[in-house]
Design an enzyme around this catalytic site. Structure first.
Site, mmCIF file in Angstrom:
data_model
loop_
_atom_site.group_PDB
_atom_site.id
_atom_site.type_symbol
_atom_site.label_atom_id
_atom_site.label_comp_id
_atom_site.label_asym_id
_atom_site.label_seq_id
_atom_site.Cartn_x
_atom_site.Cartn_y
_atom_site.Cartn_z
ATOM 1 N N ASP A 163 -4.881 2.280 1.957
ATOM 2 C CA ASP A 163 -5.175 1.704 3.275
ATOM 3 C C ASP A 163 -5.734 2.777 4.210
ATOM 4 O O ASP A 163 -6.676 2.516 4.980
ATOM 5 C CB ASP A 163 -3.936 1.044 3.875
ATOM 6 N N GLU A 171 -0.010 8.963 10.855
ATOM 7 C CA GLU A 171 -1.353 8.419 11.076
ATOM 8 C C GLU A 171 -2.313 9.367 11.789
ATOM 9 O O GLU A 171 -3.525 9.331 11.503
ATOM 10 C CB GLU A 171 -1.249 7.086 11.813
ATOM 11 N N HIS A 196 0.865 -1.177 0.000
ATOM 12 C CA HIS A 196 0.000 0.000 0.000
ATOM 13 C C HIS A 196 0.904 1.230 0.000
ATOM 14 O O HIS A 196 1.271 1.757 1.037
ATOM 15 C CB HIS A 196 -0.922 -0.010 1.220
ATOM 16 N N TYR A 216 -7.763 6.588 -17.854
ATOM 17 C CA TYR A 216 -8.690 7.426 -17.108
ATOM 18 C C TYR A 216 -8.807 8.815 -17.718
ATOM 19 O O TYR A 216 -7.811 9.400 -18.148
ATOM 20 C CB TYR A 216 -8.224 7.575 -15.662
#
Length: 403
Positions: free
Chosen positions: A118, A387, A113, A312
């Protein structure tokens, strides 16, 4: 009302959402680490899907899984009528090694990841928990879109084709967050109009005639022709593409040959085209075909250009939705944590398919660690995440649905 990016925006945002997101942070981090340790790539993500289902269990949401891909869609109805808001988190990892040294690093060789997906999943689950607690204040409906296959597999388009926008009533607005590893932690930034570029993959096949390396005059060597094409393409980009409607063409791989003394018959050049408008996108592809074919012909070779994947489209934020996003983020996080982007970025996103059909926006969330003076970017084998920044993402998702 307050002024952000030159437009009036609402400030009816409960800043206690950020405190509540902070109280959910331990669970959000734990979920992110669980997903990070078990990365899956593409559209089939059974382990990640099951992890999400377990995380949503007990919230009383209407939950469904995809048929063509390992998606999860959860629906929360508020106690009052109002708009339907689509919130998205993509789920897939990248096929690459991890060299972070984290205690929860990938347990699967060759998968990581490395683009923050995540964190996207964990923040969206956190937002579902937070909004469930605030259900009495929720006007309308929230559709939580857990999407596989963003990294080149078009998972968003597949979910749209499966009826995502039709099964839950009309979707009035859409919002997504993307973590950026080298932006300051907790910073939210976006812009109206073009946010991200289109992306197309191409292959140029240069065909000559093989022969002995000692006698190139008896062969038609495709190797120098391929090299000349690569160089000429860079000149073409500077002379045919407007400076204020930019595009990027990058040749990332040249493949040819079998032995040191054999002139091969074929050489391959692979790469990508990125553009911030359909006009420049078309102009680059046209120039690529012309340059490759004519240079090859000048050297008695042929060149065929194939778009390996019609990639895309340009990601275009609705102007009003982007202004609203900046205003909500400012009211929630404070001015020092919000920045209006001056220009688009050349990365690409399949969220673009959603924004073609629903007015909405994407915002970037900085997750760079303060103790890292030179943070590794997204798609790096050493990408790290601060985080605590995820609390900003959880709160912003919730505020966009509540405001």
């Amino acid at each position: 009302m307050t002024e952000t990016a030159g437009a009036s925006v609402p400030t009816e945002v409960d800043r206690s959402l950020l405190e509540e997101a902070g109280r959910l942070l331990d669970d959000t981090v734990a979920l992110r680490r669980r997903i990070h340790a078990h990365p899956e790539v593409g559209n089939e993500l059974p382990t990640t899907q099951q992890t999400i289902l377990e995380a949503l269990d007990g919230l009383g949401l209407q939950v469904a899984t995809g048929e063509a891909v390992s998606s999860v869609v959860a629906v929360l109805d508020g106690d009052e009528p109002g708009p339907t808001t689509l919130l998205r988190g993509d789920m897939d990892a990248l096929p690459m090694p991890e060299d972070t040294g984290l205690d929860f690093a990938s347990e699967i060789d060759g998968r990581m990841h490395a683009c923050g997906h995540d964190t996207h999943v964990a923040m969206l689950v956190g937002a579902a928990r937070l909004l469930r607690q605030r259900r009495a204040q929720l006007r309308g409906r929230v559709v939580f879109m857990f999407q596989p296959g963003e990294e080149g597999h078009g998972g968003a388009k597949i979910m749209l084709d499966e009826g995502l926008l039709d099964r839950h009533g009309p979707i009035d607005r859409a919002f997504a967050i993307h973590a950026i590893a080298n932006l300051p932690s907790g910073l939210v930034t976006t812009r109206g109009g073009t946010l991200m570029a289109s992306a197309d993959e191409f292959r140029v096949t240069v065909t000559g005639r093989g022969g002995h390396a000692s006698m190139p005059h008896d062969a038609v060597d495709p190797v120098p022709v391929a090299c000349e094409i690569v160089t000429a393409l860079q000149a073409m980009m500077t002379r045919r593409i407007p400076a204020f409607d930019p595009a990027v063409l990058t040749v990332t791989r040249i493949q040819t040959g079998t032995a040191f003394n054999v002139i091969p018959e074929v050489a391959y050049c692979d790469g990508t085209v990125r553009a911030v408008s359909d006009a420049s996108r078309d102009r680059v592809v046209e120039g690529l075909r012309e340059v490759a074919s004519h240079i090859a012909a000048a050297h008695r070779c042929t060149a065929e250009v194939d778009l390996v994947d019609n990639g895309y489209p340009v990601t275009v934020n609705d102007a009003a939705a982007a202004t609203r996003t900046l205003g909500v983020a400012t009211a929630l996080l404070g001015e020092r944590h919000v920045l209006a982007m001056p220009t688009p970025v050349m990365g690409a996103e399949d969220w673009s398919y959603v924004l073609q059909r629903v007015p909405g926006s994407m915002a970037f969330l900085g997750v760079a660690r303060a103790d890292d003076p030179d943070p590794a970017p997204n798609h790096s084998n050493r990408m790290l995440v601060d985080e605590p920044a995820m609390a900003h993402g959880v709160a912003l998702h919730a505020a966009m649905a509540l405001s």
